[in-house]
Scaffold this motif. Sequence first.
Motif, PDB file in Angstrom:
ATOM      1  N   ILE A   1      29.613  51.682  41.427  1.00 22.00           N
ATOM      2  CA  ILE A   1      31.082  51.678  41.291  1.00 22.00           C
ATOM      3  C   ILE A   1      31.587  53.104  41.113  1.00 22.00           C
ATOM      4  CG2 ILE A   1      33.007  50.873  39.874  1.00 22.00           C
ATOM      5  CD1 ILE A   1      31.296  48.422  39.156  1.00 22.00           C
TER       6      ILE A   1
ATOM      7  N   LEU B   1      40.251  52.060  41.901  1.00 26.11           N
ATOM      8  CA  LEU B   1      38.843  52.326  41.612  1.00 26.11           C
ATOM      9  C   LEU B   1      38.666  52.925  40.226  1.00 26.11           C
ATOM     10  CD1 LEU B   1      37.501  53.685  45.029  1.00 26.11           C
ATOM     11  CD2 LEU B   1      36.742  51.623  43.820  1.00 26.11           C
TER      12      LEU B   1
ATOM     13  N   LYS C   1      38.780  50.153  37.918  1.00 21.39           N
ATOM     14  CA  LYS C   1      37.546  49.369  38.034  1.00 21.39           C
ATOM     15  C   LYS C   1      36.401  50.052  37.288  1.00 21.39           C
ATOM     16  CE  LYS C   1      34.587  47.208  41.544  1.00 21.39           C
ATOM     17  NZ  LYS C   1      34.347  47.043  43.008  1.00 21.39           N
TER      18      LYS C   1
END
Length: 426
Positions: free
Chosen positions: A328, A356, A359
């Motif tokens: 990630i 992102l 996240k």
Amino acid sequence: MEPEGGDVAGDSTGLLLLDLYDDEDLEVFSKDASLTEINSFSPLMPTSPSSMINQYKFEDEPESKDLFITVDDPESHVTAIETFITYRVVTKTTRGEFDSSEYEVRRRYQDFLWLKGRLEEAHPTLIIPPLPEKFIMKGVVERFNDKFIETRKKALHKFLNRIADHPTLTFNEDFKIFLTAQAWELSSHKKQGPGLFSRMGQTVKAVASSMRGGAVKNRPEVFSEMIEYVDIFSQKISLLDKISHRVHKEEKDYLYEMKEFGPIHTLWSASEEDLVDTLKGLAGCIDQCCKATEKRMTALSESLFPAIQEYLLYSEILMGVLKRRDQIQAELDAKIDAVYNKKIENELLSEEIGKLEDKVECANNALQADWDRWKQSMRVDLKMAFSDVAENNIHYYEQCLATWESFLTSQATSDISLEEQSEDQT
């Protein structure tokens, strides 16, 4: 055949403190082909070894617990092409999202494996409890012996209760379906998941990502420390597993020799009239020590071995979780690099980078919280296992000591009697 399958201390050196404190159904084999091969944690010391390994008592559960699961009643099923075992899963709950307060379903190993996969997919940076490994047997059908089934049942029971006790996993929708759906309903639900080629694509992507470029550029130091910790923990727990099994094997050889040693004294007593009582007494003591040794070996295999094996599997799971977190992070780094290198217009990536970043932050927070929880559970579990071993060893040596002391006392009394008889005759 169906395919299926606390930080002990603040740093890596703290592992020394431990001294103080299947892609296929496991039970499935083809009839004409080669064989393919709990938990709330209490810091209180149990009052007996058996209390440490009791997987089914709810009396000590916290009052806030609202989901109780047991795995029991293994049952063999024979079809035209395979034989497999199902286990009864009984769930009792007071949660409002359940339509009933009690459920009873039957599940086979591949169903447990499906659940684990779904949990990993939904929560990639949470520490999903391990399932017992697929056991490969070559040329032997001793898969349905009582000891094997009992060991498997306890492991599956622990797996479900680990999930039930987890603050996030316990509310997973697939977990609820696993506990409540009948076999045909679960089968229908499983077909709605990612297809085979989709799963293969995800696996290839994950492997490629893990091989790409080595270390993550912007990995926070805390996660680098976790990786170092898991690496050392894996080495230590693996070594402990090898040594404990070697000790068990040596103990088994010792027991075999003792069982041959005792009867020799009994046979000898038939030809030594003056030593009959002494030799038979020795044989009796050895027999009692054999029984005590068997009990100690059973306790070792029922308490220490499962705990070590579970955390050996946990070490693999932890490394997988850390790799998924890095993936990630790497995705975010790649997007940022694309902006800086002006490969793509900034406005096209700004929104994606923001998502992102969120996240990554969620993944980091989830893993850190679960990491602390896992460390605390590990401390308690291993401390209980080691304490169990210590308690059983004390009981074993006390029992053997008492046996031999009783024999010596009887011999001393016999000698005194013989001396008195001799004096009377004189």
